[in-house]
Design a protein around this motif. Structure first.
Motif, PDB file in Angstrom:
ATOM      1  N   THR A  65       9.764 -18.172  -2.905  1.00 47.69           N
ATOM      2  CA  THR A  65      10.751 -17.830  -1.876  1.00 47.69           C
ATOM      3  C   THR A  65      11.422 -19.094  -1.358  1.00 47.69           C
ATOM      4  O   THR A  65      12.646 -19.130  -1.173  1.00 47.69           O
ATOM      5  N   HIS A  66      10.597 -20.077  -1.092  1.00 51.00           N
ATOM      6  CA  HIS A  66      11.092 -21.366  -0.598  1.00 51.00           C
ATOM      7  C   HIS A  66      10.427 -22.488  -1.373  1.00 51.00           C
ATOM      8  O   HIS A  66       9.302 -22.331  -1.860  1.00 51.00           O
ATOM      9  N   LEU A  67      11.130 -23.615  -1.429  1.00 48.22           N
ATOM     10  CA  LEU A  67      10.614 -24.747  -2.187  1.00 48.22           C
ATOM     11  C   LEU A  67      11.204 -26.024  -1.603  1.00 48.22           C
ATOM     12  O   LEU A  67      12.407 -26.075  -1.318  1.00 48.22           O
ATOM     13  N   ILE A  68      10.359 -27.025  -1.413  1.00 48.80           N
ATOM     14  CA  ILE A  68      10.849 -28.325  -0.966  1.00 48.80           C
ATOM     15  C   ILE A  68      10.492 -29.351  -2.025  1.00 48.80           C
ATOM     16  O   ILE A  68       9.323 -29.463  -2.422  1.00 48.80           O
ATOM     17  N   LYS A  69      11.505 -30.090  -2.481  1.00 48.51           N
ATOM     18  CA  LYS A  69      11.296 -31.104  -3.512  1.00 48.51           C
ATOM     19  C   LYS A  69      11.937 -32.414  -3.066  1.00 48.51           C
ATOM     20  O   LYS A  69      12.773 -32.448  -2.161  1.00 48.51           O
ATOM     21  N   THR A  70      11.556 -33.474  -3.744  1.00 49.50           N
ATOM     22  CA  THR A  70      12.107 -34.800  -3.464  1.00 49.50           C
ATOM     23  C   THR A  70      13.135 -35.159  -4.534  1.00 49.50           C
ATOM     24  O   THR A  70      13.020 -34.718  -5.684  1.00 49.50           O
ATOM     25  N   ARG A  71      14.112 -35.933  -4.142  1.00 52.91           N
ATOM     26  CA  ARG A  71      15.131 -36.413  -5.098  1.00 52.91           C
ATOM     27  C   ARG A  71      14.469 -36.973  -6.355  1.00 52.91           C
ATOM     28  O   ARG A  71      13.483 -37.705  -6.273  1.00 52.91           O
ATOM     29  N   GLY A  72      15.037 -36.634  -7.499  1.00 49.87           N
ATOM     30  CA  GLY A  72      14.522 -37.151  -8.763  1.00 49.87           C
ATOM     31  C   GLY A  72      13.500 -36.249  -9.422  1.00 49.87           C
ATOM     32  O   GLY A  72      13.260 -36.373 -10.634  1.00 49.87           O
ATOM     33  N   GLN A  73      12.911 -35.341  -8.640  1.00 44.87           N
ATOM     34  CA  GLN A  73      11.914 -34.434  -9.209  1.00 44.87           C
ATOM     35  C   GLN A  73      12.586 -33.337 -10.024  1.00 44.87           C
ATOM     36  O   GLN A  73      13.814 -33.212 -10.068  1.00 44.87           O
ATOM     37  N   GLN A  74      11.738 -32.532 -10.653  1.00 45.12           N
ATOM     38  CA  GLN A  74      12.194 -31.402 -11.448  1.00 45.12           C
ATOM     39  C   GLN A  74      11.656 -30.120 -10.811  1.00 45.12           C
ATOM     40  O   GLN A  74      10.612 -30.127 -10.155  1.00 45.12           O
ATOM     41  N   VAL A  75      12.401 -29.019 -10.974  1.00 40.73           N
ATOM     42  CA  VAL A  75      11.976 -27.751 -10.372  1.00 40.73           C
ATOM     43  C   VAL A  75      12.215 -26.606 -11.353  1.00 40.73           C
ATOM     44  O   VAL A  75      13.141 -26.663 -12.185  1.00 40.73           O
ATOM     45  N   SER A 117      20.392 -28.812  -3.045  1.00 45.55           N
ATOM     46  CA  SER A 117      19.831 -27.955  -2.008  1.00 45.55           C
ATOM     47  C   SER A 117      20.722 -26.728  -1.843  1.00 45.55           C
ATOM     48  O   SER A 117      21.928 -26.849  -1.586  1.00 45.55           O
ATOM     49  N   ALA A 118      20.138 -25.547  -1.997  1.00 48.13           N
ATOM     50  CA  ALA A 118      20.931 -24.326  -1.979  1.00 48.13           C
ATOM     51  C   ALA A 118      20.010 -23.123  -2.095  1.00 48.13           C
ATOM     52  O   ALA A 118      18.805 -23.264  -2.322  1.00 48.13           O
ATOM     53  N   LEU A 119      20.619 -21.952  -1.950  1.00 52.18           N
ATOM     54  CA  LEU A 119      19.938 -20.692  -2.266  1.00 52.18           C
ATOM     55  C   LEU A 119      20.281 -20.355  -3.709  1.00 52.18           C
ATOM     56  O   LEU A 119      21.464 -20.301  -4.065  1.00 52.18           O
ATOM     57  N   TYR A 120      19.265 -20.156  -4.538  1.00 54.39           N
ATOM     58  CA  TYR A 120      19.496 -19.825  -5.936  1.00 54.39           C
ATOM     59  C   TYR A 120      19.247 -18.331  -6.118  1.00 54.39           C
ATOM     60  O   TYR A 120      18.144 -17.839  -5.908  1.00 54.39           O
ATOM     61  N   LEU A 121      20.305 -17.644  -6.511  1.00 55.81           N
ATOM     62  CA  LEU A 121      20.254 -16.188  -6.674  1.00 55.81           C
ATOM     63  C   LEU A 121      20.203 -15.827  -8.146  1.00 55.81           C
ATOM     64  O   LEU A 121      20.894 -16.412  -8.976  1.00 55.81           O
ATOM     65  N   LEU A 131      15.959 -23.642  -2.100  1.00 52.15           N
ATOM     66  CA  LEU A 131      15.507 -24.967  -2.526  1.00 52.15           C
ATOM     67  C   LEU A 131      16.048 -26.021  -1.563  1.00 52.15           C
ATOM     68  O   LEU A 131      17.256 -26.073  -1.311  1.00 52.15           O
ATOM     69  N   THR A 132      15.150 -26.835  -1.053  1.00 61.67           N
ATOM     70  CA  THR A 132      15.540 -27.962  -0.204  1.00 61.67           C
ATOM     71  C   THR A 132      15.127 -29.238  -0.913  1.00 61.67           C
ATOM     72  O   THR A 132      13.958 -29.397  -1.282  1.00 61.67           O
ATOM     73  N   VAL A 133      16.081 -30.138  -1.096  1.00 59.75           N
ATOM     74  CA  VAL A 133      15.805 -31.427  -1.724  1.00 59.75           C
ATOM     75  C   VAL A 133      15.915 -32.519  -0.660  1.00 59.75           C
ATOM     76  O   VAL A 133      16.945 -32.635   0.017  1.00 59.75           O
ATOM     77  N   THR A 134      14.835 -33.272  -0.484  1.00 66.16           N
ATOM     78  CA  THR A 134      14.834 -34.310   0.560  1.00 66.16           C
ATOM     79  C   THR A 134      14.835 -35.706  -0.060  1.00 66.16           C
ATOM     80  O   THR A 134      14.543 -35.880  -1.252  1.00 66.16           O
TER      81      THR A 134
END
Lengths: 114, 112
Positions: free
Chosen positions: A9-19, A86-90, A111-114
Motif C-alpha cells: 500500500t505504501h513504500l518508502i525508499k531512498t534515492r538510488g534504490q530499486q523498488v 515519488s507518486a501514486l502508482y496505479l 511510493l515516497t523516495v527520500t
C-alpha cells in the motif's frame, strides 16, 4: 470476486534504490496497465502488458520496467530511484474485448523516495 | 502527442451549488472521452462519450462532448459534500488500445 489488488500500500525508499510494485488483475482480465500519478497531477501511462509482453509504452525512461506472469499478475520495477519518482502508482486491468470504461483501477501504491 | 487540459485546477463551492468542470483535448485519432471521480486512490468511472454518444446524464451529473471544438464539460447540480473529489478527464486514442491520456484533474471541495 476481488477487484484489482496492489501491494504494498505504501513504500518508502531512498534515492538510488530499486523498488518492485505488484498488481493482481480482476478475475477474468488478462491485460494490465500501469500509471504514475504525481501529487496534484493526473495519471500518466507507463506501459501495458498483455500475454506476458509489453504491448505499449508511454514516455518513461528505461529505469521503469515491468513483467507479466502466466497468471496475468504484473510487476513494475523502478531502478535508480529519483526524488521525482515519488507518486501514486496505479494499476488497471482489462479483458479481451472489453471497452476502455470497463478497465478497473486498483487502489494504488504510494511510493515516497527520500 | 495527445494532450488533455482541465480547468479550473480547483473549485470551492457550497452545498446546493451547481458546478461546471471543463476539459479540452487534442488527440490524433479520437475514440472516446472519459470522466472519472477520484476520492482517495482508485479513479472510479463516471461517463464515456463517443462520436455516437455526445451527451450523458446520471442523476445530478451530466456531461457533453463537443467534437468540433474538442472539449467536454461535466456538470454537477445540487452539489453535496460527498461530491468532494478530484475529477479526471481522459481521452482514448483509436490507435492505442486501452491506454488513456489524462488531464491534470479538477479538485472540487463542497462545503456544508
Amino acid at each position: 470476486d476481488a477487484g484489482v489488488t496492489q501491494s504494498p500500500t505504501h513504500l518508502i525508499k531512498t534515492r538510488g534504490q530499486q523498488v518492485t510494485l505488484r498488481c493482481s488483475p480482476k478475475s477474468g482480465h488478462d491485460t494490465v496497465s500501469w500509471y504514475q500519478q504525481a501529487l496534484g497531477q493526473g495519471p500518466q501511462f507507463i506501459f501495458q502488458y498483455y500475454e506476458e509482453e509489453e504491448r505499449q509504452r508511454g514516455n518513461f525512461p528505461d529505469r521503469f520496467s515491468g513483467h507479466q506472469f502466466p497468471n496475468y499478475s504484473s510487476e513494475l520495477n523502478v531502478n535508480a530511484l529519483l526524488l521525482g519518482d515519488s507518486a501514486l502508482y496505479l494499476c488497471a486491468s482489462s479483458g479481451k474485448g472489453t471497452q476502455v470504461y470497463e478497465q478497473y483501477f486498483g487502489p494504488g501504491t504510494r511510493l515516497t523516495v527520500t | 502527442e495527445d494532450k488533455v487540459v482541465q480547468s479550473p485546477l480547483s473549485l470551492v463551492v457550497h452545498e446546493g451549488d451547481t458546478v461546471t468542470l471543463n476539459c479540452s483535448y487534442e488527440v490524433t485519432n479520437f475514440r472516446s472521452l472519459l470522466w472519472y471521480k477520484q476520492e482517495k486512490k482508485a479513479p472510479t468511472f463516471l461517463f464515456m462519450l463517443t462520436s455516437s454518444g455526445i451527451e450523458k446524464k446520471s442523476g445530478r451529473l451530466s456531461s457533453i462532448l463537443d467534437k468540433k471544438e474538442l472539449f467536454s464539460i461535466l456538470n454537477i447540480t445540487a452539489t453535496q459534500t460527498g461530491d468532494s473529489a478530484v475529477y479526471l478527464c481522459a481521452v482514448e486514442n483509436n490507435n492505442a488500445g486501452n491506454m488513456l491520456t489524462f488531464g491534470g484533474g479538477t479538485r472540487l471541495m463542497v462545503k456544508p
